[in-house]
Scaffold this motif. Structure first.
Motif, short mmCIF file in Angstrom:
data_model
loop_
_atom_site.label_atom_id
_atom_site.label_comp_id
_atom_site.label_asym_id
_atom_site.label_seq_id
_atom_site.Cartn_x
_atom_site.Cartn_y
_atom_site.Cartn_z
N LYS A 94 30.47 21.35 49.51
CA LYS A 94 31.84 21.86 49.53
C LYS A 94 31.93 23.16 48.72
CE LYS A 94 33.77 17.20 49.78
NZ LYS A 94 34.67 16.21 49.13
N PRO A 95 32.90 24.01 49.02
CA PRO A 95 33.09 25.22 48.21
C PRO A 95 33.36 24.85 46.75
CG PRO A 95 34.35 25.35 50.24
CD PRO A 95 33.85 23.93 50.14
N PHE A 96 32.74 25.59 45.87
CA PHE A 96 32.85 25.31 44.44
C PHE A 96 33.37 26.56 43.73
CE2 PHE A 96 30.86 25.61 40.23
CZ PHE A 96 31.38 24.47 39.63
N THR A 97 34.43 26.42 42.95
CA THR A 97 35.01 27.55 42.22
C THR A 97 34.36 27.68 40.85
OG1 THR A 97 37.12 27.28 43.35
CG2 THR A 97 37.13 28.55 41.32
N VAL A 98 33.71 28.81 40.64
CA VAL A 98 33.00 29.04 39.38
C VAL A 98 33.97 29.48 38.29
CG1 VAL A 98 31.14 30.34 38.28
CG2 VAL A 98 30.93 29.66 40.66
N VAL A 99 34.88 30.39 38.60
CA VAL A 99 35.79 30.92 37.59
C VAL A 99 37.17 31.17 38.19
CG1 VAL A 99 35.04 33.30 38.00
CG2 VAL A 99 36.13 32.73 35.85
N ARG A 100 38.19 30.90 37.40
CA ARG A 100 39.57 31.25 37.71
C ARG A 100 40.15 32.00 36.51
NH1 ARG A 100 39.80 25.77 39.61
NH2 ARG A 100 40.13 25.63 41.87
N ALA A 101 41.06 32.93 36.78
CA ALA A 101 41.67 33.70 35.69
C ALA A 101 43.01 34.26 36.14
CB ALA A 101 40.75 34.82 35.24
N ASP A 102 43.90 34.45 35.17
CA ASP A 102 45.17 35.13 35.46
C ASP A 102 44.94 36.63 35.64
OD1 ASP A 102 46.40 32.70 35.25
OD2 ASP A 102 47.24 33.05 33.25
N VAL A 103 44.05 37.18 34.83
CA VAL A 103 43.68 38.60 34.92
C VAL A 103 42.17 38.68 34.81
CG1 VAL A 103 43.85 40.88 33.88
CG2 VAL A 103 45.85 39.38 33.90
N ALA A 104 41.55 39.37 35.75
CA ALA A 104 40.09 39.59 35.70
C ALA A 104 39.85 40.99 36.23
CB ALA A 104 39.36 38.55 36.54
N GLN A 105 39.82 41.95 35.32
CA GLN A 105 39.74 43.36 35.70
C GLN A 105 38.52 44.01 35.10
OE1 GLN A 105 42.74 46.13 34.14
NE2 GLN A 105 42.92 46.98 36.20
N SER A 106 37.79 44.75 35.91
CA SER A 106 36.66 45.56 35.44
C SER A 106 36.83 46.98 35.95
CB SER A 106 35.33 44.97 35.93
OG SER A 106 35.30 44.92 37.34
N ARG A 107 36.47 47.94 35.12
CA ARG A 107 36.66 49.35 35.48
C ARG A 107 35.49 50.17 34.95
NH1 ARG A 107 42.43 51.59 34.28
NH2 ARG A 107 42.77 50.17 36.03
N ALA A 108 35.02 51.09 35.77
CA ALA A 108 33.96 52.02 35.37
C ALA A 108 34.36 53.41 35.82
CB ALA A 108 32.62 51.60 35.99
N THR A 109 34.41 54.35 34.88
CA THR A 109 34.83 55.72 35.19
C THR A 109 33.83 56.71 34.59
OG1 THR A 109 36.22 55.81 33.20
CG2 THR A 109 37.27 55.12 35.26
N VAL A 110 33.62 57.81 35.30
CA VAL A 110 32.72 58.86 34.84
C VAL A 110 33.36 60.21 35.13
CG1 VAL A 110 30.50 60.00 35.19
CG2 VAL A 110 30.62 57.51 35.12
N THR A 111 33.42 61.09 34.13
CA THR A 111 33.84 62.47 34.30
C THR A 111 32.70 63.37 33.85
OG1 THR A 111 34.80 62.65 32.08
CG2 THR A 111 36.23 61.80 33.83
N ALA A 112 32.96 64.67 33.82
CA ALA A 112 31.92 65.62 33.43
C ALA A 112 31.48 65.44 31.98
CB ALA A 112 32.42 67.05 33.65
N ARG A 113 32.36 64.91 31.13
CA ARG A 113 32.03 64.79 29.71
C ARG A 113 32.10 63.36 29.19
NH1 ARG A 113 31.36 69.21 26.85
NH2 ARG A 113 31.57 67.96 24.97
#
Length: 303
Positions: A94-113
Motif C-alpha cells: 500500500k502507499p506509505f506516507t514518509v513525511v507530512r508537514a504544514d510547511v515544507a519549503q526549500s529554496r536555492a538562489t544564485v546571482t552574480a555575487r
C-alpha cells in the motif's frame, strides 16, 4: 639602381620591426587580461532525505527506502513547497506516507555575487515502515541556511525550534552532543543537532540528522536501518569579478575603486604601469633602432 637596392632592404627592415612590435604588444596584453575567472555560484536545499534499508519478513533481501522531499539546485531550479512524500509497495503493497508537514519549503538562489540555499519545515511528522501509528520524529520548526557571497566568508546555520518528539518521547536537544532515544520492542534513534561546515568558498548546514535502528515486526517489516536527514542547505561562492576587491564586512561600500576615478569609469582607470609595459617599451625601442639603422646605412651608401 643602387639607390633602390639599398632603400628596399632598409624599408623592409623597418616594416618587419614595425609589424613585430605591433603584433607583439596585443599578444602580451591579451595574456595579461586572461586572469578572469568564469566560476559560477551554486546552491542546493532539501527538506528531507532518507537513506534506509527496510528488511521484509517474507523476503531475504532489503528494500531501499530512498526519498527526497523538495530537493532543489540552483541556478537550474528555484524553489519547491511539496508537503508530503510517499513510497509505494512497502507497507504491505500500500502507499506509505514518509513525511507530512504544514510547511515544507526549500529554496536555492544564485546571482552574480551571491549563492544561498534555505529550508523551512513546520509541524513535520516523519514515519518509517512498520510503525503506522507512531512517528519516528515530530518537530515544530526546523530550518537550515547556507549563504556564500563573493569575497566574504561563507555562513551556515541550522536550527530546531520548539518541541521535538522521537518514537513518542519528548527530547531535549543541545549542541553539546548527540541525543539517543531507546524504546523497548521498537528500536532506537540517535539524533545529531545542527551540523555546520564551512570552507573559504563553501558552506553546508544540516539541522537534524537521525541514525535509525528500528525492529517493529509489523506490516511485514523486520527492521529498518539507516539515516534520515531533515533540512539541509549548501552553497558555493561565485568567483569574484576580475579587478574587484570585496570591501570589509563593516564597510557598507561594495567595491574598492581607484582614487579620482568616476564611478562609471572606475574599471577603466589605472595608475602606474602594468605587466605589459616592458614589452611595449621594448617594441618601441626596437622600432626606433631599426629606423636609425636604416638611416645610417642610407647615408653610407650615398657617401
Amino acid at each position: 639602381m643602387n639607390s633602390n637596392n639599398f632603400r628596399m632592404p632598409a624599408r623592409r627592415l623597418a616594416a618587419v620591426a614595425t609589424v613585430t612590435a605591433l603584433t607583439a604588444a596585443p599578444a602580451v596584453l591579451g595574456a595579461g587580461a586572461a586572469h578572469a575567472s568564469t566560476g559560477h555560484g551554486r546552491a542546493s536545499a532539501v527538506v528531507l532525505r532518507t537513506g534506509l534499508d527496510v528488511s521484509l519478513l517474507s523476503k531475504t533481501v532489503d528494500v531501499p527506502l530512498a526519498v527526497s522531499l523538495n530537493e532543489v539546485h540552483a541556478p537550474q531550479s528555484a524553489d519547491r513547497t511539496t508537503l508530503t512524500a510517499r513510497l509505494d509497495g512497502v507497507a504491505g503493497g500500500k502507499p506509505f506516507t514518509v513525511v507530512r508537514a504544514d510547511v515544507a519549503q526549500s529554496r536555492a538562489t544564485v546571482t552574480a555575487r551571491r549563492a544561498e540555499g534555505s529550508v523551512r519545515l513546520v509541524h513535520a511528522k516523519v514515519h518509517v515502515p512498520g510503525l503506522p501509528l507512531l512517528s519516528l520524529i515530530e518537530a515544530d520548526t526546523v530550518t537550515a541556511r547556507a549563504t556564500c557571497e563573493a569575497g566574504k566568508a561563507p555562513v551556515a546555520s541550522g536550527n530546531v525550534l520548539g518541541a521535538v518528539t522521537v518514537l513518542g518521547k519528548r527530547v531535549t536537544l543541545t549542541a553539546g552532543g548527540p541525543a539517543e532515544v531507546k524504546v523497548p520492542g521498537v528500536g532506537k534513534v540517535r539524533l545529531d543537532l545542527s551540523q555546520r561546515r564551512t570552507t573559504t568558498r563553501t558552506a553546508a548546514a544540516t539541522a537534524l540528522e537521525l541514525k535509525v535502528s528500528i525492529d517493529p515486526l509489523k506490516l511485514n517489516v523486520a527492521d529498518v536501518e539507516g539515516t534520515v536527514t531533515l533540512a539541509r542547505a549548501t552553497c558555493e561562492s561565485p568567483a569574484a569579478p576580475p579587478g574587484k576587491h570585496a570591501a570589509p564586512s563593516h564597510d557598507p561600500a561594495g567595491d574598492v575603486r581607484p582614487q579620482g576615478a568616476p564611478g562609471d569609469e572606475a574599471d577603466l582607470a589605472e595608475t602606474g604601469g602594468s605587466s605589459a609595459t616592458p614589452y611595449i617599451a621594448g617594441g618601441a625601442l626596437a622600432l626606433l633602432l631599426a629606423g636609425g639603422g636604416a638611416v645610417v646605412v642610407a647615408r653610407r651608401r650615398r657617401s
